[in-house]
Write a protein that holds these residues in place. Structure first.
Motif, short mmCIF file in Angstrom:
data_model
loop_
_atom_site.label_atom_id
_atom_site.label_comp_id
_atom_site.label_asym_id
_atom_site.label_seq_id
_atom_site.Cartn_x
_atom_site.Cartn_y
_atom_site.Cartn_z
N VAL B 35 80.60 -22.99 15.83
CA VAL B 35 80.77 -21.97 14.97
C VAL B 35 80.67 -20.47 15.52
O VAL B 35 81.44 -19.67 15.27
N ASP B 38 83.30 -19.62 17.87
CA ASP B 38 84.60 -19.24 17.16
C ASP B 38 84.62 -17.92 16.48
O ASP B 38 85.49 -17.21 16.52
N ARG B 56 89.79 -14.26 8.60
CA ARG B 56 89.50 -15.24 9.48
C ARG B 56 88.08 -15.58 9.08
O ARG B 56 87.46 -16.73 9.19
N THR B 59 87.46 -17.86 6.07
CA THR B 59 88.06 -19.43 6.42
C THR B 59 86.69 -19.86 7.15
O THR B 59 86.35 -21.01 6.88
N LEU B 60 86.39 -19.11 8.29
CA LEU B 60 85.14 -19.72 8.93
C LEU B 60 83.92 -19.82 8.23
O LEU B 60 83.40 -20.89 8.33
N ASN B 62 83.62 -20.27 4.98
CA ASN B 62 83.92 -21.55 3.82
C ASN B 62 83.83 -22.87 4.57
O ASN B 62 83.46 -23.74 4.14
N ASN B 63 84.38 -23.02 5.79
CA ASN B 63 84.16 -24.30 6.50
C ASN B 63 82.73 -24.66 7.00
O ASN B 63 82.53 -25.58 7.08
N ALA B 64 82.24 -23.35 7.43
CA ALA B 64 80.74 -23.88 8.10
C ALA B 64 79.62 -23.80 7.35
O ALA B 64 78.82 -24.75 7.70
N ASP B 66 77.74 -24.82 3.35
CA ASP B 66 77.82 -25.67 2.35
C ASP B 66 77.38 -24.75 1.01
O ASP B 66 76.27 -24.90 0.74
N THR B 154 80.18 -34.97 8.89
CA THR B 154 80.29 -33.41 8.86
C THR B 154 78.97 -32.76 8.98
O THR B 154 78.17 -33.27 8.10
N LYS B 156 77.00 -29.20 7.72
CA LYS B 156 77.19 -27.72 7.15
C LYS B 156 76.12 -26.89 7.61
O LYS B 156 74.54 -27.55 7.58
#
Lengths: 255, 205
Positions: B35, B38, B56, B59-60, B62-64, B66, B154, B156
């Motif tokens: 993370v 990235d 970007r 996005t990062l 929201n993905n990384a 919770d 996954t 988070k």
């Protein structure tokens, strides 16, 4: 028999803690919520006074200081102030029974005050004499003296009883303070102007963070308090390096 | 007597077992490293417009993270009494507020690298702390701890602890203090957060 009794009291204690934490679960980690409403209303009032003062006096002064200096100059200035803390640091290493640390601080003070031109340059670091500068608060924390409640001091801002007392002691053991104590003429002038200058230097270093925190919070007072108190928790005898206890709270969410 | 101790130990063992649910330390650390890498490579060091960087970052983020999980904790006991609409609106506003705050601050990490220094177990099931350090321009490096939760396969992030200051605990304290003082409670909080996101001056609480 005695052992069983001790075991039993251990179990009772464990139960009590468990019940305590179960109870706390409904409300856990609102740990910094003020239970003393008198103290909280004083704190909030003083905090908002300080905030006005910061925005109208302190921050503009710090901004002016930033505008007329370069990072190089500011680094020299903050080095001077850091150097002035070395005698206090040395004494506190002694109080913590660490003669080696005391010696390093003292050497740093002597070397940097002379060869380092009043502390502007950290010559001693280049000689491998480098360590954390400590004060009375570190010593008191090491002696397991508790921090006490959150108190907002006039102009000085967030504090606790331990922090406030330490700050006062650091101040009177500062070489400028005791160096001028016999000359009433310059004593007040020197110590006050030094304290104000130091305040401006510290404000210049921190004002961006402060503004950020204020901008991103809906209750600036509560955000500052929670940040300040958590940051102070992990010190000296209260330090917990081996585990994450301080922040390993139970999220308490059913999934 | 022996039996009593044995029983006590057994109970302790059973009691402690679920808390020790295994999270693979190496995997968790790898997740956080990925993370941060990235973020540094594709956002901070990338040669793209600020707008693209913000996109970007969102996005990062929201993905990384919770955010739903964090938001529940942050709202504390007020989560239970909130309506589903209030919950959704709060999570959304809280998410946007965080993205806005952190995408601005993110550039401060330019030229610095996180140094990962191992993990610490958590008392919560399926969670682990990943420890890291960031070099600072002055003095000692800052300690940054990432609380990671594993669900299925996954990972988070559920909390970030900077110099002992947990973002989740700070937000929880702040928001519960705010709700206590507000006439319309959670609704006021959501409105204020939305105003902060929109850069409008919030009304005095």
């Amino acid at each position: 028999m005695n052992l069983i009794r001790r075991l039993m009291s251990g179990v009772v204690l464990a139960l009590a803690i468990n019940i305590g934490s179960a109870y706390a679960n409904t409300d856990n980690h609102d740990v910094y919520a003020d239970d003393d409403s008198v103290l909280e209303s004083y704190n909030r009032a003083m905090f908002s006074f300080n905030n006005y003062f910061n925005h109208y006096v302190f921050m503009p002064t710090a901004q002016a200081y930033r505008d007329i200096t370069t990072p190089f100059v500011r680094k020299r200035v903050s080095n001077i102030f850091d150097n002035l803390q070395e005698p206090v640091s040395s004494g506190n290493y002694l109080l913590q029974a660490e003669p080696k640390g005391a010696l390093i601080s003292l050497s740093r003070f002597v070397i940097n005050s002379t060869l380092g031109l009043l502390g502007m340059f950290d010559v001693a670091e280049g000689w491998g004499l480098s360590q954390k500068t400590i004060g009375f608060d570190d010593t008191f924390a090491k002696w397991c003296i508790p921090d006490g409640p959150y108190i907002v001091l006039p102009l000085l801002g967030p504090s606790t009883p331990r922090s406030a007392i330490s700050m006062g002691l650091n101040f009177v053991f500062d070489p400028v303070y005791w160096g001028t104590v016999n000359d009433a003429n310059i004593h007040d002038k020197a110590t006050y102007s030094l304290a104000i200058a130091y305040g401006v230097v510290v404000m210049e270093q921190n004002m961006d963070l402060l503004k950020d925190l204020e901008r991103s919070s809906v209750d600036y007072y509560a955000a500052m308090k929670a940040t300040y108190m958590q940051n102070r928790k992990n010190k000296g005898c209260f330090k917990n390096d081996s585990s994450a206890n301080d922040y390993d709270f139970d999220f308490g969410i059913e999934e | 007597m022996k039996k009593l101790i044995a029983t006590a130990l057994f109970i302790l063992g059973v009691y402690a077992a679920p808390a020790m649910a295994e999270v693979n330390a190496a995997q968790a650390q790898k997740f956080v490293e990925d993370v941060t890498n990235d973020g540094i490579e594709n956002i901070i060091n990338a040669n793209v417009s600020q707008q693209e960087k913000d996109k970007r970052f969102a996005t990062l983020f929201n993905n990384a993270l919770d955010m739903k999980f964090i938001g529940q904790f942050v709202l504390g006991r007020y989560w239970r009494t909130a309506t589903p609409e209030q919950r959704d609106a709060f999570i959304k506003a809280y998410r946007e507020m965080n993205i806005k705050t952190w995408s601005k601050r993110f550039d401060e990490f330019k030229g610095r690298n996180f140094k990962f220094i191992g993990t610490t177990p958590s008392n919560s099931a399926n969670q682990i702390f990943v420890n890291s350090e960031v070099p600072m321009p002055e003095g000692q490096p800052a300690k940054v701890v990432w609380r990671v939760k594993k669900t299925g396969d996954t990972f988070k992030i559920v909390d970030i602890i900077i110099e002992n200051v947990s973002l989740a605990i700070t937000a929880r304290n702040e928001y519960s203090a705010y709700i206590k003082k507000s006439p319309n409670g959670v609704d006021d909080l959501i409105k204020d957060l939305q105003q902060k996101v929109a850069d409008k001056p919030a009304k005095a609480a």
